[in-house]
Design a protein around this motif. Structure first.
Motif, short mmCIF file in Angstrom:
data_model
loop_
_atom_site.label_atom_id
_atom_site.label_comp_id
_atom_site.label_asym_id
_atom_site.label_seq_id
_atom_site.Cartn_x
_atom_site.Cartn_y
_atom_site.Cartn_z
N LEU A 1 0.82 -1.21 0.00
CA LEU A 1 0.00 0.00 0.00
C LEU A 1 0.86 1.26 0.00
O LEU A 1 0.46 2.30 -0.53
CB LEU A 1 -0.95 0.01 1.20
N GLY A 2 2.07 1.17 0.58
CA GLY A 2 2.98 2.30 0.55
C GLY A 2 3.42 2.62 -0.87
O GLY A 2 3.50 3.79 -1.27
N ILE A 3 3.72 1.59 -1.65
CA ILE A 3 4.09 1.77 -3.05
C ILE A 3 2.92 2.37 -3.81
O ILE A 3 3.08 3.25 -4.67
CB ILE A 3 4.52 0.43 -3.67
N LYS B 1 7.79 -4.89 1.79
CA LYS B 1 7.44 -4.12 2.98
C LYS B 1 8.41 -2.97 3.23
O LYS B 1 8.02 -1.84 3.52
CB LYS B 1 7.39 -5.03 4.20
N ARG B 2 9.72 -3.25 3.10
CA ARG B 2 10.72 -2.23 3.40
C ARG B 2 10.69 -1.10 2.37
O ARG B 2 10.64 0.08 2.73
CB ARG B 2 12.12 -2.86 3.45
N SER B 3 10.71 -1.47 1.09
CA SER B 3 10.66 -0.45 0.03
C SER B 3 9.31 0.25 0.03
O SER B 3 9.21 1.44 -0.28
CB SER B 3 10.94 -1.08 -1.34
N GLY B 4 8.25 -0.50 0.37
CA GLY B 4 6.92 0.09 0.43
C GLY B 4 6.84 1.18 1.48
O GLY B 4 6.22 2.24 1.25
N LYS B 5 7.48 0.96 2.65
CA LYS B 5 7.48 1.99 3.69
C LYS B 5 8.27 3.22 3.23
O LYS B 5 7.84 4.36 3.43
CB LYS B 5 8.08 1.45 4.99
N LEU B 6 9.42 2.98 2.60
CA LEU B 6 10.24 4.09 2.13
C LEU B 6 9.46 4.95 1.14
O LEU B 6 9.38 6.18 1.27
CB LEU B 6 11.52 3.57 1.47
N LEU B 7 8.87 4.32 0.14
CA LEU B 7 8.13 5.07 -0.88
C LEU B 7 6.85 5.67 -0.31
O LEU B 7 6.47 6.79 -0.66
CB LEU B 7 7.80 4.16 -2.06
N GLY B 8 6.18 4.92 0.56
CA GLY B 8 4.97 5.44 1.18
C GLY B 8 5.23 6.69 2.01
O GLY B 8 4.42 7.62 2.03
#
Length: 347
Positions: A2-4, A263-270
């Motif tokens: 969802l962050g992405i 999850k990790r990249s999603g948090k960064l982009l989110g």
């Protein structure tokens, strides 16, 4: 995941606003904003039920720390740019200050934008943040408290949207008011309350529906630009197809293993999505002055602005995670102590 998705929605807003007036792109930001509302409706319903137990002070403090400090920094950058760089009023009419005291109040607290003619806004798209703040309160007040109330709200807002067609109202009446936006917020709440339905579906089916929703949504986005646009009544069809596709995707992601994918990249982009949303107008203004001789809009403006937007957004997101997240964690722990049964990863 969802962050992405949130990062992608923010990118749509950036392109739409920095190419403002281009038929192919003008609806991208409109589609994206309702996507943000859907995600917020879902996530706020999760944390209200599973982390905060509808404790309004804890919930409100955490929302304030999440939204307002970054907003104030973006507003300060905008003030400096408006004062230093000539032509701010010509670049965007929301930067024309007429001396009204109500404008100071609106720009300080954001949510008052919804209740008066907010012609002066330091952060032009901040009106939608005001809509979010009001609907956070409505979610706390009743929408997020039960499945029945969420469904009733969806039905009530669908009646309102239908009434706007019956009275031949402009599409803006289905987009700008907080009560019109309550449709995606309440749909987001339903995504949470109907999560058990997803348990009857296989992971493969959920992933397939999610993928199909993205493909149909992208095709719908492009087709709207090619064959419709805001000036045509057919825009309404594309608008609601977009809403259905986004709701379907978010439901499948939220209720499957896709939620933990990247999850990790999603948090960064989110984490970049919100600062991007706030900063892109002023960064575009600065870059138009420094690089493009004052060009107000266009793909060239997007091209020269995107890297500065990302870098500045990363700096704000990093600072928020370093300085504000520890305070927010304390609030979360206090809420969980008061509600030992809570298990949600608070937002």
């Amino acid at each position: 995941m969802l962050g992405i998705y949130r990062f992608g929605l923010a990118a749509l807003v950036v392109v739409a606003h920095l190419t403002e007036g281009r038929l192919f792109f003008e609806h991208w930001g409109i589609f994206a904003v309702f996507g943000f509302y859907l995600i917020s409706g879902y996530l706020m319903t999760v944390v209200l039920n599973e982390a905060y137990s509808f404790n309004l002070p804890s919930f409100a403090k955490n929302r304030f720390l999440r939204l307002f400090p970054i907003y104030y920094v973006a507003a300060l950058i905008t003030i400096i740019a408006i004062v230093v760089i000539p032509g701010a009023k010509e670049y965007h009419n929301a930067w024309t200050y007429t001396g009204r005291a109500i404008d100071v109040v609106g720009n300080l607290f954001i949510f008052p934008f919804e209740f008066y003619d907010a012609s002066f806004r330091l952060i032009p798209p901040a009106w939608s943040v005001g809509v979010e703040l009001i609907n956070y309160f409505v979610l706390w007040l009743f929408v997020a408290r039960s499945k029945k109330l969420a469904v009733i709200t969806v039905v009530a807002t669908l009646i309102y949207h239908s009434a706007t067609f019956a009275m031949d109202m402009d599409w803006t009446k289905r987009y700008f008011p907080f009560y019109a936006a309550l449709l995606p917020f309440s749909m987001g709440a339903c995504i949470y309350f109907f999560k058990d339905f997803a348990k009857k579906m296989t992971p493969t089916l959920l992933h397939t529906i999610a993928g199909a929703s993205v493909l149909i949504g992208v095709a719908n986005l492009l087709a709207c630009g090619l064959f419709s646009g805001l000036a045509f009544k057919s825009f309404n069809l594309f608008f609601y197809v977009n809403l259905i596709c986004m709701a379907s995707f978010i439901y499948c992601v939220a209720n499957s293993s896709l939620q933990k994918t990247f999850k990790r990249s999603g948090k960064l982009l989110g984490d970049l999505a919100y600062p991007m949303f706030l900063l892109h107008r002023v960064v575009g203004f600065i870059m138009s002055y420094l690089v493009l001789d004052g060009q107000r809009r266009g793909l060239s403006l997007v091209a020269v602005s995107i890297i500065p937007i990302l870098l500045l957004s990363y700096g704000l997101a990093w600072s928020a995670n370093k300085w504000l997240e520890p305070v927010r964690n304390v609030i979360r722990r206090q809420a969980k102590t008061a509600n030992p049964a809570s298990s949600a990863e608070a937002v």
